[in-house]
Write an enzyme that holds these catalytic residues in place. Structure first.
Site, PDB file in Angstrom:
ATOM      1  N   LYS A  13       0.834  -1.213   0.000  1.00  0.00           N
ATOM      2  CA  LYS A  13       0.000   0.000   0.000  1.00  0.00           C
ATOM      3  C   LYS A  13       0.865   1.257   0.000  1.00  0.00           C
ATOM      4  CE  LYS A  13      -1.968  -0.963   3.961  1.00  0.00           C
ATOM      5  NZ  LYS A  13      -1.287  -2.234   4.258  1.00  0.00           N
ATOM      6  N   ARG A  88      -9.415   1.540   8.531  1.00  0.00           N
ATOM      7  CA  ARG A  88      -8.983   0.184   8.818  1.00  0.00           C
ATOM      8  C   ARG A  88     -10.000  -0.585   9.621  1.00  0.00           C
ATOM      9  NH1 ARG A  88      -3.251   0.582   8.842  1.00  0.00           N
ATOM     10  NH2 ARG A  88      -2.425  -1.444   9.362  1.00  0.00           N
ATOM     11  N   ARG A 127      12.033  -5.491   4.628  1.00  0.00           N
ATOM     12  CA  ARG A 127      11.641  -4.087   4.475  1.00  0.00           C
ATOM     13  C   ARG A 127      12.555  -3.168   5.280  1.00  0.00           C
ATOM     14  NH1 ARG A 127       5.737  -2.002   5.444  1.00  0.00           N
ATOM     15  NH2 ARG A 127       5.910  -3.149   7.391  1.00  0.00           N
ATOM     16  N   ARG A 160      11.358  -1.767  10.938  1.00  0.00           N
ATOM     17  CA  ARG A 160      10.297  -1.309  11.850  1.00  0.00           C
ATOM     18  C   ARG A 160      10.147  -2.247  13.042  1.00  0.00           C
ATOM     19  NH1 ARG A 160       5.197   0.111   8.111  1.00  0.00           N
ATOM     20  NH2 ARG A 160       4.205  -1.108   9.738  1.00  0.00           N
ATOM     21  N   ARG A 171      -0.543  -8.997  13.201  1.00  0.00           N
ATOM     22  CA  ARG A 171      -1.102  -7.938  12.353  1.00  0.00           C
ATOM     23  C   ARG A 171      -1.961  -8.531  11.235  1.00  0.00           C
ATOM     24  NH1 ARG A 171       4.179  -5.135  10.771  1.00  0.00           N
ATOM     25  NH2 ARG A 171       2.890  -3.981   9.291  1.00  0.00           N
TER      26      ARG A 171
HETATM   27  P1  AP5 Z   1       4.886  -1.612   1.893  1.00  0.00           P
HETATM   28  O1  AP5 Z   1       4.607  -0.729   0.749  1.00  0.00           O
HETATM   29  O2  AP5 Z   1       5.665  -1.072   3.024  1.00  0.00           O
HETATM   30  O3  AP5 Z   1       3.537  -2.311   2.396  1.00  0.00           O
HETATM   31  P2  AP5 Z   1       2.307  -1.727   3.213  1.00  0.00           P
HETATM   32  O4  AP5 Z   1       1.091  -2.343   2.609  1.00  0.00           O
HETATM   33  O5  AP5 Z   1       2.384  -0.249   3.302  1.00  0.00           O
HETATM   34  O6  AP5 Z   1       2.595  -2.436   4.604  1.00  0.00           O
HETATM   35  P3  AP5 Z   1       2.560  -1.845   6.086  1.00  0.00           P
HETATM   36  O7  AP5 Z   1       3.263  -2.850   6.963  1.00  0.00           O
HETATM   37  O8  AP5 Z   1       3.042  -0.445   6.114  1.00  0.00           O
HETATM   38  O9  AP5 Z   1       1.073  -1.925   6.363  1.00  0.00           O
HETATM   39  P4  AP5 Z   1       0.411  -1.890   7.702  1.00  0.00           P
HETATM   40  O10 AP5 Z   1      -0.965  -1.693   7.232  1.00  0.00           O
HETATM   41  O11 AP5 Z   1       0.617  -3.057   8.564  1.00  0.00           O
HETATM   42  O12 AP5 Z   1       1.198  -0.738   8.484  1.00  0.00           O
HETATM   43  P5  AP5 Z   1       0.816   0.750   8.836  1.00  0.00           P
HETATM   44  O13 AP5 Z   1       2.028   1.555   8.870  1.00  0.00           O
HETATM   45  O14 AP5 Z   1      -0.341   1.203   8.023  1.00  0.00           O
HETATM   46  O15 AP5 Z   1       5.612  -2.924   1.315  1.00  0.00           O
HETATM   47  C1  AP5 Z   1       6.068  -3.950   2.186  1.00  0.00           C
HETATM   48  C2  AP5 Z   1       7.458  -4.445   1.734  1.00  0.00           C
HETATM   49  O16 AP5 Z   1       7.320  -5.127   0.495  1.00  0.00           O
HETATM   50  C3  AP5 Z   1       8.459  -3.317   1.470  1.00  0.00           C
HETATM   51  O17 AP5 Z   1       9.730  -3.759   1.843  1.00  0.00           O
HETATM   52  C4  AP5 Z   1       8.373  -3.087  -0.037  1.00  0.00           C
HETATM   53  O18 AP5 Z   1       9.572  -2.570  -0.569  1.00  0.00           O
HETATM   54  C5  AP5 Z   1       8.071  -4.492  -0.536  1.00  0.00           C
HETATM   55  N1  AP5 Z   1       7.201  -4.499  -1.711  1.00  0.00           N
HETATM   56  C6  AP5 Z   1       6.164  -3.651  -1.979  1.00  0.00           C
HETATM   57  N2  AP5 Z   1       5.579  -3.966  -3.165  1.00  0.00           N
HETATM   58  C7  AP5 Z   1       6.247  -5.063  -3.618  1.00  0.00           C
HETATM   59  C8  AP5 Z   1       6.102  -5.882  -4.787  1.00  0.00           C
HETATM   60  N3  AP5 Z   1       5.139  -5.631  -5.704  1.00  0.00           N
HETATM   61  N4  AP5 Z   1       6.957  -6.933  -4.931  1.00  0.00           N
HETATM   62  C9  AP5 Z   1       7.921  -7.186  -3.987  1.00  0.00           C
HETATM   63  N5  AP5 Z   1       8.105  -6.447  -2.877  1.00  0.00           N
HETATM   64  C10 AP5 Z   1       7.278  -5.396  -2.687  1.00  0.00           C
HETATM   65  O19 AP5 Z   1       0.275   0.548  10.328  1.00  0.00           O
HETATM   66  C11 AP5 Z   1       1.141   0.162  11.378  1.00  0.00           C
HETATM   67  C12 AP5 Z   1       0.385   0.125  12.689  1.00  0.00           C
HETATM   68  O20 AP5 Z   1      -0.123   1.436  13.000  1.00  0.00           O
HETATM   69  C13 AP5 Z   1      -0.850  -0.770  12.727  1.00  0.00           C
HETATM   70  O21 AP5 Z   1      -0.518  -2.113  13.028  1.00  0.00           O
HETATM   71  C14 AP5 Z   1      -1.682  -0.082  13.814  1.00  0.00           C
HETATM   72  O22 AP5 Z   1      -1.231  -0.432  15.089  1.00  0.00           O
HETATM   73  C15 AP5 Z   1      -1.405   1.391  13.593  1.00  0.00           C
HETATM   74  N6  AP5 Z   1      -2.385   2.026  12.697  1.00  0.00           N
HETATM   75  C16 AP5 Z   1      -2.117   2.617  11.485  1.00  0.00           C
HETATM   76  N7  AP5 Z   1      -3.243   3.097  10.930  1.00  0.00           N
HETATM   77  C17 AP5 Z   1      -4.254   2.806  11.786  1.00  0.00           C
HETATM   78  C18 AP5 Z   1      -5.654   3.026  11.769  1.00  0.00           C
HETATM   79  N8  AP5 Z   1      -6.258   3.613  10.726  1.00  0.00           N
HETATM   80  N9  AP5 Z   1      -6.384   2.590  12.828  1.00  0.00           N
HETATM   81  C19 AP5 Z   1      -5.810   1.972  13.869  1.00  0.00           C
HETATM   82  N10 AP5 Z   1      -4.486   1.718  13.964  1.00  0.00           N
HETATM   83  C20 AP5 Z   1      -3.710   2.137  12.919  1.00  0.00           C
HETATM   84 MG    MG Z   2       2.777   1.109   4.879  1.00  0.00          MG
END
Ligand code: AP5
Ligand code: MG
Ligand code: ZN
Length: 214
Positions: A13, A88, A127, A160, A171
């Site tokens: 994402k 989410r 990552r 991270r 997660r």
């Molecule tokens: P990446 O682009 O980083 O993936 P992502 O979908 O952004 O994954 P996240 O781990 O950031 O998602 P998340 O939803 O768990 O975390 P968030 O920060 O939102 O890609 C992943 C890896 O794969 C990278 O190394 C990339 O280079 C590689 N990659 C990408 N595309 C690829 C491809 N096509 N092929 C190969 N490799 C590829 O949330 C973190 C925490 O914050 C949550 O757990 C929660 O506690 C809190 N939080 C955030 N938002 C909320 C909310 N709205 N409500 C409540 N809690 C929240």
């Molecule tokens: Mg992300």
């Protein structure tokens, strides 16, 4: 253009949202990045959020909504945005629908980046994230030009805290129970688009721009 990115943790994402933001000139808003920036700065919000994030749990809706509604007031949101990691939960999605309809607006697209759970753990362990600008890299699939340094801002790249395998499993669980229902929610609004997130980064982006440019 107002876009929501959906998908499991690690689906890509953030990677795709950054590319969308730069191509279409709209801000990339990631609640995860905002929480991490607050943790880094040691703010009150950061302290509260960290306890949940380190467990792989969601930050409570109340805190998240306050933060995001505040972000929407900034001037750069006037022409839309790409939301990454928000909403989410169903209550968050409903609050967003209401906030938008109160000002006569709506979302244009909800893009679901589909990646099976089996692929996720691999991606997370490789990552590297920039805590300054939210840039995301992968040591194999999407390496920075210089190891450990963000291409975009020169910031330091780190693993991270929530990317440990046990926390990733938690997660994924949380995703399936609390976030996956949003796919049906947005299908019901007629704005759901699905892309295959197992393809290479550039291919996934091509599939997304084909949808947005239609
Ligand atoms: P990446 O682009 O980083 O993936 P992502 O979908 O952004 O994954 P996240 O781990 O950031 O998602 P998340 O939803 O768990 O975390 P968030 O920060 O939102 O890609 C992943 C890896 O794969 C990278 O190394 C990339 O280079 C590689 N990659 C990408 N595309 C690829 C491809 N096509 N092929 C190969 N490799 C590829 O949330 C973190 C925490 O914050 C949550 O757990 C929660 O506690 C809190 N939080 C955030 N938002 C909320 C909310 N709205 N409500 C409540 N809690 C929240
Ligand atoms: Mg992300
Ligand atoms: Zn950076």
């Amino acid at each position: 253009m107002k876009i929501v990115m959906l998908g499991a943790p690690g689906a890509g994402k953030g990677t795709q949202a950054k590319m969308i933001a730069s191509k279409y000139g709209i801000p990339h808003i990631s609640t995860g990045d905002i929480f991490r920036a607050n943790i880094k700065e040691g703010t009150e919000l950061g302290k509260k959020a960290k306890a949940f994030m380190d467990q792989g749990a969601l930050v409570p809706d109340e805190l998240t909504l306050e933060l995001i509604m505040d972000r929407f007031k900034q001037a750069d949101c006037a022409n839309g945005y790409v939301l990454d990691g928000f909403p989410r939960t169903i209550p968050q999605a409903e609050a967003l629908t209401k906030a938008l309809s109160d000002e006569g607006g709506k979302l244009d697209y909800a893009i679901n980046v589909e990646v099976p759970d089996e692929n996720i753990v691999n991606r997370m362990s490789g990552r590297r994230a920039c805590l300054s600008c939210g840039g995301t890299y992968h040591v194999v699939f999407n390496a920075p030009k210089k190891e450990g340094v963000c291409d975009a801002c020169g910031g330091e790249l780190v693993l991270r805290d929530d990317d440990k395998p046990e926390t990733v499993a938690k997660r994924l669980d949380v995703y399936h129970t609390q976030t996956q229902p949003l796919i049906d929610y947005y299908a019901g609004q007629g704005i759901l688009k699905e892309v295959d997130g197992t393809k290479e980064v550039a291919e996934v982006f091509g599939d997304i721009t084909a949808i947005l440019d239609k």
